[in-house]
Structures are given as structure tokens and as C-alpha cells.
Design a protein around this motif. Sequence first.
Motif, mmCIF file in Angstrom:
data_model
loop_
_atom_site.group_PDB
_atom_site.id
_atom_site.type_symbol
_atom_site.label_atom_id
_atom_site.label_comp_id
_atom_site.label_asym_id
_atom_site.label_seq_id
_atom_site.Cartn_x
_atom_site.Cartn_y
_atom_site.Cartn_z
ATOM 1 N N HIS A 293 -22.259 -5.169 6.447
ATOM 2 C CA HIS A 293 -21.997 -6.048 5.312
ATOM 3 C C HIS A 293 -20.790 -6.916 5.641
ATOM 4 O O HIS A 293 -19.868 -6.497 6.350
ATOM 5 C CB HIS A 293 -21.734 -5.227 4.050
ATOM 6 C CG HIS A 293 -21.784 -6.020 2.794
ATOM 7 N ND1 HIS A 293 -20.737 -6.819 2.381
ATOM 8 C CD2 HIS A 293 -22.768 -6.159 1.857
ATOM 9 C CE1 HIS A 293 -21.074 -7.405 1.245
ATOM 10 N NE2 HIS A 293 -22.292 -7.027 0.901
ATOM 11 N N VAL A 294 -20.772 -8.141 5.115
ATOM 12 C CA VAL A 294 -19.703 -9.080 5.410
ATOM 13 C C VAL A 294 -18.333 -8.513 5.033
ATOM 14 O O VAL A 294 -17.343 -8.702 5.756
ATOM 15 C CB VAL A 294 -19.973 -10.432 4.710
ATOM 16 C CG1 VAL A 294 -20.050 -10.274 3.204
ATOM 17 C CG2 VAL A 294 -18.926 -11.452 5.092
ATOM 18 N N VAL A 295 -18.231 -7.804 3.914
ATOM 19 C CA VAL A 295 -16.951 -7.231 3.490
ATOM 20 C C VAL A 295 -16.492 -6.161 4.482
ATOM 21 O O VAL A 295 -15.299 -6.070 4.805
ATOM 22 C CB VAL A 295 -17.064 -6.650 2.063
ATOM 23 C CG1 VAL A 295 -15.783 -5.915 1.668
ATOM 24 C CG2 VAL A 295 -17.377 -7.758 1.063
ATOM 25 N N ASP A 296 -17.417 -5.377 4.960
ATOM 26 C CA ASP A 296 -17.109 -4.353 5.949
ATOM 27 C C ASP A 296 -16.546 -4.978 7.219
ATOM 28 O O ASP A 296 -15.559 -4.512 7.791
ATOM 29 C CB ASP A 296 -18.391 -3.565 6.257
ATOM 30 C CG ASP A 296 -18.135 -2.251 6.984
ATOM 31 O OD1 ASP A 296 -16.971 -1.800 6.997
ATOM 32 O OD2 ASP A 296 -19.088 -1.679 7.527
ATOM 33 N N SER A 297 -17.148 -6.073 7.664
ATOM 34 C CA SER A 297 -16.688 -6.747 8.875
ATOM 35 C C SER A 297 -15.299 -7.345 8.701
ATOM 36 O O SER A 297 -14.451 -7.250 9.590
ATOM 37 C CB SER A 297 -17.687 -7.839 9.281
ATOM 38 O OG SER A 297 -18.913 -7.279 9.676
ATOM 39 N N VAL A 298 -15.064 -7.963 7.552
ATOM 40 C CA VAL A 298 -13.750 -8.562 7.305
ATOM 41 C C VAL A 298 -12.657 -7.496 7.295
ATOM 42 O O VAL A 298 -11.552 -7.703 7.813
ATOM 43 C CB VAL A 298 -13.759 -9.340 5.972
ATOM 44 C CG1 VAL A 298 -12.345 -9.732 5.565
ATOM 45 C CG2 VAL A 298 -14.634 -10.578 6.097
ATOM 46 N N PHE A 299 -12.961 -6.337 6.723
ATOM 47 C CA PHE A 299 -11.999 -5.241 6.676
ATOM 48 C C PHE A 299 -11.634 -4.776 8.090
ATOM 49 O O PHE A 299 -10.459 -4.536 8.407
ATOM 50 C CB PHE A 299 -12.585 -4.083 5.863
ATOM 51 C CG PHE A 299 -11.625 -2.954 5.619
ATOM 52 C CD1 PHE A 299 -10.374 -3.191 5.086
ATOM 53 C CD2 PHE A 299 -11.983 -1.650 5.922
ATOM 54 C CE1 PHE A 299 -9.477 -2.141 4.858
ATOM 55 C CE2 PHE A 299 -11.105 -0.598 5.690
ATOM 56 C CZ PHE A 299 -9.848 -0.854 5.158
ATOM 57 N N LYS A 300 -12.649 -4.673 8.948
ATOM 58 C CA LYS A 300 -12.387 -4.287 10.336
ATOM 59 C C LYS A 300 -11.540 -5.332 11.052
ATOM 60 O O LYS A 300 -10.636 -5.002 11.824
ATOM 61 C CB LYS A 300 -13.709 -4.108 11.094
ATOM 62 C CG LYS A 300 -14.411 -2.805 10.823
ATOM 63 C CD LYS A 300 -15.615 -2.675 11.741
ATOM 64 C CE LYS A 300 -16.263 -1.312 11.604
ATOM 65 N NZ LYS A 300 -17.405 -1.174 12.543
ATOM 66 N N ILE A 301 -11.836 -6.590 10.798
ATOM 67 C CA ILE A 301 -11.080 -7.674 11.426
ATOM 68 C C ILE A 301 -9.604 -7.579 11.075
ATOM 69 O O ILE A 301 -8.721 -7.672 11.929
ATOM 70 C CB ILE A 301 -11.614 -9.037 10.948
ATOM 71 C CG1 ILE A 301 -12.987 -9.290 11.532
ATOM 72 C CG2 ILE A 301 -10.666 -10.163 11.319
ATOM 73 C CD1 ILE A 301 -13.718 -10.395 10.832
ATOM 74 N N THR A 302 -9.342 -7.387 9.808
ATOM 75 C CA THR A 302 -7.969 -7.373 9.323
ATOM 76 C C THR A 302 -7.148 -6.295 10.002
ATOM 77 O O THR A 302 -5.997 -6.514 10.391
ATOM 78 C CB THR A 302 -7.949 -7.172 7.799
ATOM 79 O OG1 THR A 302 -8.737 -8.182 7.179
ATOM 80 C CG2 THR A 302 -6.526 -7.232 7.261
ATOM 81 N N LEU A 303 -7.739 -5.119 10.166
ATOM 82 C CA LEU A 303 -6.985 -3.990 10.714
ATOM 83 C C LEU A 303 -6.954 -3.948 12.241
ATOM 84 O O LEU A 303 -6.105 -3.261 12.809
ATOM 85 C CB LEU A 303 -7.555 -2.668 10.188
ATOM 86 C CG LEU A 303 -6.931 -2.168 8.870
ATOM 87 C CD1 LEU A 303 -7.272 -3.101 7.724
ATOM 88 C CD2 LEU A 303 -7.388 -0.746 8.561
ATOM 89 N N SER A 304 -7.844 -4.668 12.899
ATOM 90 C CA SER A 304 -7.905 -4.548 14.359
ATOM 91 C C SER A 304 -7.456 -5.792 15.108
ATOM 92 O O SER A 304 -6.691 -5.693 16.082
ATOM 93 C CB SER A 304 -9.331 -4.186 14.794
ATOM 94 O OG SER A 304 -10.229 -5.230 14.468
ATOM 95 N N GLN A 305 -7.885 -6.970 14.674
ATOM 96 C CA GLN A 305 -7.596 -8.174 15.437
ATOM 97 C C GLN A 305 -6.276 -8.835 15.073
ATOM 98 O O GLN A 305 -5.609 -9.413 15.938
ATOM 99 C CB GLN A 305 -8.735 -9.183 15.251
ATOM 100 C CG GLN A 305 -10.053 -8.749 15.850
ATOM 101 C CD GLN A 305 -10.019 -8.703 17.364
ATOM 102 O OE1 GLN A 305 -9.633 -9.675 18.006
ATOM 103 N NE2 GLN A 305 -10.401 -7.579 17.926
ATOM 104 N N VAL A 306 -5.899 -8.753 13.806
ATOM 105 C CA VAL A 306 -4.666 -9.414 13.371
ATOM 106 C C VAL A 306 -3.429 -8.901 14.113
ATOM 107 O O VAL A 306 -2.578 -9.697 14.529
ATOM 108 C CB VAL A 306 -4.493 -9.293 11.842
ATOM 109 C CG1 VAL A 306 -3.113 -9.757 11.407
ATOM 110 C CG2 VAL A 306 -5.575 -10.100 11.130
ATOM 111 N N PRO A 307 -3.278 -7.576 14.324
ATOM 112 C CA PRO A 307 -2.100 -7.119 15.073
ATOM 113 C C PRO A 307 -1.997 -7.727 16.467
ATOM 114 O O PRO A 307 -0.893 -8.066 16.916
ATOM 115 C CB PRO A 307 -2.300 -5.596 15.146
ATOM 116 C CG PRO A 307 -3.124 -5.274 13.945
ATOM 117 C CD PRO A 307 -4.054 -6.436 13.783
#
Length: 334
Positions: free
Chosen positions: A167-181
Amino acid sequence: MAHIHFLACRLAWPGFLLLGLTGSALAFQSTSPIINFVLVYLGTFALIALAERFLPFEQSWLESDGETLNDIGHTLLTKGVVEVLSGLGVVFPMLAAKVFAASQFLRIGGWPVHLPLPLQVVLALIIAEFGLYWAHRLAHEHLNLWRFHALHHSVERLWVVNTGRFHVVDSVFKITLSQVPLYLLGAPVEVFLWVGAVTAFIGILTHCNLDVVTGPLDYVFSTPRLHRWHHSLNLREGNSNFGENLVLFDQLFGTYFNPDRQPGTHIGITGRIAKGFFAQLAQPFSQKGRKQILGAKPKAYYEAQIAAELEKERLDHFQEKRRPVFRLKMPRTK
């Protein structure tokens, strides 16, 4: 044939990973690294899909479940779009790195650019994995997040095509915690390229329906064997192995699960996912949809039911391995 099957089971997983990463290295050295990488990815994807027909882990998973078009839609139109726009997965880390490389105003800095590139990639994988692990684990432990992540677990067969069913929300959540750092720390373009490549190829291999033997690799990487346990209907088994690329944090936080028996094929969720691509995207946002996703019967009922089935499978397997050997009794001599 037995020798060929023996070798194929042991060489398929590392072989496909090596093929994908070797192709990635050639793509990154070309004048069109992103386009060429996508071609390498699609080619490897097609080869794995073909190999599933000849070396399946579960024969019944080769049969259609009616969700193939939805799986492709989620991969391309939800997960894919989010990656292109926001930053995770196969293509976007490469695009993002090039678009935002000059933007320093948000960056904390401190990335060890003096280290050799392979060590930088390993460091980046560990940092990204920490975020991926907790995003995945929290999605299982909190119902407000599970209602989105359940779409991925609703599959009743594992194969390469439903790797990107998110789901799009699931993907965005993963992005926030993994790629942003990684972005905030100032990871260079090359590091983003390689983290994207490793994540891409381990991802399609983790979900594949291949009869592979990964042995010691199970203690380092997220392999098909570990991910099959993760998809188990039995929550005691399914709430484990949250790692996306590595299982380092499963080992550290006690969620690593790899018993000495084959994973079962009882996968899915206790609730019900809507039919149709757009209905599946909308379902978690309504009260009725959330109730459908969570299921009507109590969790303990399903746990007991599936645990009994799995125990029966284990006992049947144990009895097969210990078939009695009948020996002719000789008469005693006086």
C-alpha cells in the motif's frame, strides 16, 4: 538429475544476486546508468520468474490466484510511483541522488566519504536496514499501521511478481525511516545507487517461489526461507524476520526465527482484502474496511487452528524420516 537439482538449489539464490549486482555495476559505469539498471532489473526479474516454473518451492503457488494484475498494479502504480516521488526502492534512490545532490540545506553531514565505496555501501545498508526493520516491525505490532501492511501479507502464494504488493502509505512509512537518514547524513550518489541495487535484487529473491537452500546465508541476509516463515498465518511464526535485506536487527532484538524444519505453505491474513486495485487502496481508510482487514474472529482462534495444522505437518515429516526398518528375527539357538 538429482545432482543437477542439488546444485541448482544451492546456487540459484547467490547466483541470481551476483548476476543482478554484476549487471548493476556495468549499468552504473555506462552513460545511462538508471535506464540500464532498470533493464538489468527487468531481465533478472524475468529469469527468476522463468526459473520458478522449473524449480518451484511450492507447486501450488504456480497456479493463478486471480491477483496478478493487482500485484502488478501495486508494484507499478503505488509502490513504483512512491519510489519515484519519495525515495525508496529500485529506481528512485538513483534519481533522488542526482536531483538533490546539490541541496545541502537540510543535511547534517558527517558521512565518511574517505572510506572505500564498498564499506560505505555496507554502512548505508545497515543504517537503512535499521529504519526498514522498525518500520516493518511497527507495522505488525500496531493495528493503525497493520491495516496498510496487511495488503502485502494478504497473498496466498509467494512468487516474484507480488514482491512489490504494498500500500502507498506502507511504502511512504518505510521511506521515511530508511532513506531520509542517509540523505541527512550526506551519503553520496554512488552509495544511493548501490543501496537501491542491493534492495532491489534481494527483494525479488526474498519473495521468489524457488526451492533454494541458503544455509549460512540465512544468518546474514533476508532469504526466501526466512521470509516464508514471516508470511506464516501463525502469528508466533509470522511476527519474526522483519529484516528487508539483512537480519542483523532480528538477531539483535530477538525476532529472528529459523527452526530446523521447512516453512509451511499456510500464508495470508485472518481478515479479508477487497477485490480490485482501487478498492484495495481505499479499504484501510474506512471503518468497514478496517474491520474487514482485521478479521471477525479472535486472533487466538486462528493461532490455535494454524498451530495445530503446522504441528501435524511437523509430525508427519518426522514420521516420514523415521520409518521403521523391519528386520527378520532369527530363531535363538539352544
